[in-house]
Design a protein around this motif. Structure first.
Motif, PDB file in Angstrom:
ATOM      1  N   ASP A 105      33.222  47.733  35.373  1.00 48.43           N
ATOM      2  CA  ASP A 105      33.806  46.466  35.830  1.00 48.43           C
ATOM      3  C   ASP A 105      34.292  45.624  34.655  1.00 48.43           C
ATOM      4  N   TYR A 112      36.110  33.753  52.339  1.00 45.90           N
ATOM      5  CA  TYR A 112      37.422  33.116  52.457  1.00 45.90           C
ATOM      6  C   TYR A 112      37.381  32.134  53.625  1.00 45.90           C
ATOM      7  N   ASP A 131      41.234  44.109  36.005  1.00 44.74           N
ATOM      8  CA  ASP A 131      41.189  43.240  37.179  1.00 44.74           C
ATOM      9  C   ASP A 131      39.837  42.531  37.232  1.00 44.74           C
ATOM     10  N   ARG A 132      39.716  41.441  36.524  1.00 46.31           N
ATOM     11  CA  ARG A 132      38.463  40.679  36.513  1.00 46.31           C
ATOM     12  C   ARG A 132      38.304  39.849  37.780  1.00 46.31           C
ATOM     13  N   SER A 133      39.377  39.535  38.412  1.00 48.27           N
ATOM     14  CA  SER A 133      39.281  38.721  39.626  1.00 48.27           C
ATOM     15  C   SER A 133      38.568  39.503  40.735  1.00 48.27           C
ATOM     16  N   GLY A 134      38.761  40.801  40.792  1.00 51.68           N
ATOM     17  CA  GLY A 134      38.066  41.626  41.782  1.00 51.68           C
ATOM     18  C   GLY A 134      36.566  41.614  41.550  1.00 51.68           C
ATOM     19  N   TYR A 135      36.190  41.668  40.291  1.00 48.97           N
ATOM     20  CA  TYR A 135      34.765  41.617  39.948  1.00 48.97           C
ATOM     21  C   TYR A 135      34.173  40.254  40.299  1.00 48.97           C
ATOM     22  N   ILE A 136      34.886  39.207  39.984  1.00 49.24           N
ATOM     23  CA  ILE A 136      34.413  37.851  40.279  1.00 49.24           C
ATOM     24  C   ILE A 136      34.297  37.659  41.792  1.00 49.24           C
ATOM     25  N   GLU A 137      35.264  38.175  42.522  1.00 49.60           N
ATOM     26  CA  GLU A 137      35.232  38.074  43.982  1.00 49.60           C
ATOM     27  C   GLU A 137      34.026  38.829  44.550  1.00 49.60           C
ATOM     28  N   LYS A 138      33.780  39.988  44.027  1.00 45.27           N
ATOM     29  CA  LYS A 138      32.647  40.799  44.487  1.00 45.27           C
ATOM     30  C   LYS A 138      31.317  40.065  44.253  1.00 45.27           C
TER      31      LYS A 138
END
Length: 105
Positions: free
Chosen positions: A71, A93, A76-83
């Motif tokens: 990760d 959301y 794509d750090r935004s995917g990790y932050i979202e997870k």
């Protein structure tokens, strides 16, 4: 001759007594060694079980570490932050609906 005869049994009694002490000491040493061997074997099996449990924990943590490293290395750090936000903090959301199974409590 009577005196000599009376002295010989005393010597035999003493040597029998000394021989008995030697035999008792040998038996005590043998029992002590047996107890030490059994105790050592039990400790070894306990340590092997503990080692197996620790190895399982190591494998689990290494798998988690490799996932975290993957990760971090991804672009794509935004995917990790979202997870993390969804799984650990319970964020969602605005238009998202979540359903939870409460029958398992």
């Amino acid at each position: 001759m009577g005196i000599i005869l009376s002295k010989k049994p005393k010597r035999m009694e003493r040597s029998l007594f000394n021989g008995l002490l030697v035999k008792l000491a040998a038996v005590a040493v043998a029992i002590g060694c047996t107890v030490i061997i059994v105790s050592t074997n039990r400790d070894c099996s306990d340590k092997e079980t503990e080692l197996s449990e620790i190895q399982t924990k190591i494998d689990t943590l290494e798998a988690k570490n490799s996932e975290l490293q993957r990760d971090l290395n991804s672009d794509d750090r935004s995917g990790y932050i979202e997870k993390i936000a969804m799984e650990q903090h319970g964020y969602a959301y605005p238009d998202e609906r979540r359903f939870y199974d409460t029958s398992r409590d």
